[in-house]
Design a protein around this motif. Sequence first.
Motif, PDB file in Angstrom:
ATOM      1  N   UNK A  15       0.829  -1.208   0.000  1.00  0.00           N
ATOM      2  CA  UNK A  15       0.000   0.000   0.000  1.00  0.00           C
ATOM      3  C   UNK A  15       0.865   1.261   0.000  1.00  0.00           C
ATOM      4  N   UNK A  16       1.938   1.243   0.784  1.00  0.00           N
ATOM      5  CA  UNK A  16       2.842   2.387   0.842  1.00  0.00           C
ATOM      6  C   UNK A  16       3.534   2.618  -0.492  1.00  0.00           C
ATOM      7  N   UNK A  17       3.919   1.533  -1.151  1.00  0.00           N
ATOM      8  CA  UNK A  17       4.586   1.657  -2.446  1.00  0.00           C
ATOM      9  C   UNK A  17       3.628   2.142  -3.525  1.00  0.00           C
ATOM     10  N   UNK A  18       2.382   1.697  -3.454  1.00  0.00           N
ATOM     11  CA  UNK A  18       1.372   2.186  -4.396  1.00  0.00           C
ATOM     12  C   UNK A  18       1.179   3.688  -4.236  1.00  0.00           C
ATOM     13  N   UNK A  19       1.110   4.119  -2.983  1.00  0.00           N
ATOM     14  CA  UNK A  19       0.967   5.542  -2.680  1.00  0.00           C
ATOM     15  C   UNK A  19       2.143   6.320  -3.246  1.00  0.00           C
ATOM     16  N   UNK A  20       3.345   5.783  -3.070  1.00  0.00           N
ATOM     17  CA  UNK A  20       4.549   6.456  -3.525  1.00  0.00           C
ATOM     18  C   UNK A  20       4.553   6.628  -5.039  1.00  0.00           C
ATOM     19  N   UNK A  21       4.177   5.588  -5.760  1.00  0.00           N
ATOM     20  CA  UNK A  21       4.136   5.648  -7.226  1.00  0.00           C
ATOM     21  C   UNK A  21       3.103   6.679  -7.686  1.00  0.00           C
ATOM     22  N   UNK A  22       1.929   6.694  -7.043  1.00  0.00           N
ATOM     23  CA  UNK A  22       0.896   7.668  -7.400  1.00  0.00           C
ATOM     24  C   UNK A  22       1.395   9.095  -7.183  1.00  0.00           C
ATOM     25  N   UNK A  23       2.055   9.335  -6.068  1.00  0.00           N
ATOM     26  CA  UNK A  23       2.551  10.675  -5.775  1.00  0.00           C
ATOM     27  C   UNK A  23       3.617  11.110  -6.773  1.00  0.00           C
ATOM     28  N   UNK A  42      12.766   0.773  -5.708  1.00  0.00           N
ATOM     29  CA  UNK A  42      12.187  -0.558  -5.896  1.00  0.00           C
ATOM     30  C   UNK A  42      12.802  -1.224  -7.117  1.00  0.00           C
ATOM     31  N   UNK A  43      12.611  -2.525  -7.217  1.00  0.00           N
ATOM     32  CA  UNK A  43      13.073  -3.256  -8.390  1.00  0.00           C
ATOM     33  C   UNK A  43      12.098  -3.049  -9.539  1.00  0.00           C
ATOM     34  N   UNK A  44      12.550  -3.305 -10.751  1.00  0.00           N
ATOM     35  CA  UNK A  44      11.665  -3.202 -11.917  1.00  0.00           C
ATOM     36  C   UNK A  44      10.476  -4.161 -11.780  1.00  0.00           C
ATOM     37  N   UNK A  45      10.704  -5.449 -11.381  1.00  0.00           N
ATOM     38  CA  UNK A  45       9.540  -6.341 -11.185  1.00  0.00           C
ATOM     39  C   UNK A  45       8.579  -5.799 -10.122  1.00  0.00           C
ATOM     40  N   UNK A  46       9.128  -5.185  -9.063  1.00  0.00           N
ATOM     41  CA  UNK A  46       8.280  -4.624  -8.018  1.00  0.00           C
ATOM     42  C   UNK A  46       7.431  -3.480  -8.551  1.00  0.00           C
ATOM     43  N   UNK A  47       8.051  -2.613  -9.340  1.00  0.00           N
ATOM     44  CA  UNK A  47       7.319  -1.498  -9.949  1.00  0.00           C
ATOM     45  C   UNK A  47       6.271  -2.029 -10.931  1.00  0.00           C
ATOM     46  N   UNK A  48       6.635  -3.062 -11.690  1.00  0.00           N
ATOM     47  CA  UNK A  48       5.698  -3.636 -12.665  1.00  0.00           C
ATOM     48  C   UNK A  48       4.451  -4.169 -11.978  1.00  0.00           C
ATOM     49  N   UNK A  49       4.628  -4.787 -10.822  1.00  0.00           N
ATOM     50  CA  UNK A  49       3.486  -5.314 -10.075  1.00  0.00           C
ATOM     51  C   UNK A  49       2.559  -4.181  -9.613  1.00  0.00           C
ATOM     52  N   UNK A  50       3.174  -3.101  -9.139  1.00  0.00           N
ATOM     53  CA  UNK A  50       2.381  -1.953  -8.698  1.00  0.00           C
ATOM     54  C   UNK A  50       1.658  -1.317  -9.879  1.00  0.00           C
ATOM     55  N   UNK A  51       2.381  -1.146 -10.985  1.00  0.00           N
ATOM     56  CA  UNK A  51       1.780  -0.573 -12.193  1.00  0.00           C
ATOM     57  C   UNK A  51       0.575  -1.393 -12.628  1.00  0.00           C
ATOM     58  N   UNK A  52       0.719  -2.709 -12.610  1.00  0.00           N
ATOM     59  CA  UNK A  52      -0.359  -3.600 -13.043  1.00  0.00           C
ATOM     60  C   UNK A  52      -1.615  -3.386 -12.180  1.00  0.00           C
ATOM     61  N   UNK A  53      -1.403  -3.286 -10.879  1.00  0.00           N
ATOM     62  CA  UNK A  53      -2.569  -3.138  -9.992  1.00  0.00           C
ATOM     63  C   UNK A  53      -3.198  -1.756 -10.133  1.00  0.00           C
ATOM     64  N   UNK A  54      -2.384  -0.729 -10.262  1.00  0.00           N
ATOM     65  CA  UNK A  54      -2.936   0.616 -10.425  1.00  0.00           C
ATOM     66  C   UNK A  54      -3.683   0.752 -11.752  1.00  0.00           C
ATOM     67  N   UNK A  55      -3.205   0.059 -12.777  1.00  0.00           N
ATOM     68  CA  UNK A  55      -3.925   0.038 -14.053  1.00  0.00           C
ATOM     69  C   UNK A  55      -5.239  -0.726 -13.903  1.00  0.00           C
ATOM     70  N   UNK A  56      -5.202  -1.789 -13.117  1.00  0.00           N
ATOM     71  CA  UNK A  56      -6.404  -2.596 -12.892  1.00  0.00           C
ATOM     72  C   UNK A  56      -7.527  -1.753 -12.300  1.00  0.00           C
ATOM     73  N   UNK A  57      -7.155  -0.836 -11.409  1.00  0.00           N
ATOM     74  CA  UNK A  57      -8.148   0.036 -10.795  1.00  0.00           C
ATOM     75  C   UNK A  57      -8.286   1.371 -11.525  1.00  0.00           C
ATOM     76  N   UNK A  58      -7.721   1.455 -12.714  1.00  0.00           N
ATOM     77  CA  UNK A  58      -7.871   2.594 -13.624  1.00  0.00           C
ATOM     78  C   UNK A  58      -7.297   3.906 -13.076  1.00  0.00           C
ATOM     79  N   UNK A  59      -6.422   3.823 -12.100  1.00  0.00           N
ATOM     80  CA  UNK A  59      -5.864   5.034 -11.507  1.00  0.00           C
ATOM     81  C   UNK A  59      -4.734   5.621 -12.356  1.00  0.00           C
ATOM     82  N   UNK A  60      -4.066   4.778 -13.130  1.00  0.00           N
ATOM     83  CA  UNK A  60      -3.036   5.259 -14.042  1.00  0.00           C
ATOM     84  C   UNK A  60      -3.276   4.634 -15.415  1.00  0.00           C
TER      85      UNK A  60
END
Length: 412
Positions: A15-23, A42-60
Amino acid sequence: MLTKPKKISKSLMKQLNQKLVLQILKDHANASKSELAKITGLTIPGVSEIIHELEHYQLIKNIGESPIKRGRSPVMYEINKDSFKVIGVTIRSKSIRVGLFNTLGERLLFSEENLPEDTSPNNIMDYVAILVRQLLKDSKMSFSDINGIGLGMHGIVNPIKGISIYPPHLNWRNIPVKQMLEEKLNIPVIIDNDCNTLALAEYWFGDGENLNSFITLNVDYGIGAGIMINGQLFHGSNFGAGQIGHTIVQDNGSLCSCGNYGCLETISSELSIIEKVKIKIKKGFPSLITEIAKSPDHITLNHLYEAAKQNDQLALSILETASRYLGIGISTLVNVFNPEKVILTGGILRGQDAVMQPLTESFHTHALLTNIDHLEIVQSKLGQQAGVLGAATLWINELFKGELPLSSLKSN
């Protein structure tokens, strides 16, 4: 005895990393996975996972590749600003303002209506519900398109329980406005003091961006402060922080709406200023205001500010007195909290130099020199609709601070 630091759970870290990417995407407009990984650590795979979830919820959203001279062009991402829509509501001394905003605080629609004659809590909440429904109708949206409603109330507010404890100008006591509005509209509601919501608007979209600590001072029909410390609103133990307007600055002064005498509001609020003008005019003091207004009872603040622009001595004198006491109030806040910046908002700013010059002089006379070495006093750039943006930002703040579970949002 030292205790071991608590281990952060995997879900909380996510959750904290998702917040960080959004900011980061908000601050930088857009970025690639590699840029996000570099900034966050973060690692590229870690960022990719966050990106995937944020896209899933249409936030990015993926906005395509960015051309570069060599190598593979990186895919860029940005905030999907229209995926998260919220409504802001402010209940003022004479009107109710309602606005529709997107994730980046851009206003999509706005309306303002006079307060009804019946200002009982249930009638006001009924009227707010009517205005919200009309706003959605005008925007061709439904409640399913809205993530929540933010409500800014003057006076003392319990944001945890959603209770308006005491709004002086409405004379309510302990009204559960959050529950009332949610029952009328069947949509989640967050409430807070209107000065706190203004501070949030400045923190995310105004002069408070990227600041650790600052104070927003709002001067209109009342006077209040929103205090930001370490990136968090300071509410006080009983939610009464920031009530600088009810600091007594004049012995044997006028009666205030709070029941005390000589409060800052009785000298420097717009309501008190206009009352003093009317009294002076009725007593026969010469002023251009008598030429601008039809009668003393119809004098408005616009008449006062117009006369001040024309160097009218009565207007300038009343504004100077109000502004000097405001400077004392600001110096008190600065001496106690030592912020990085003070942001002024509210109708009083229409007085321009007639307000700012005596205010600044008075502030520097009374503030501790050690607390103002790097301090700025600035006028808000968010405009007259900042209050509604602030109310809407109650939800935007939840999103960018990571307090809002993504599972509560719509997904693809």
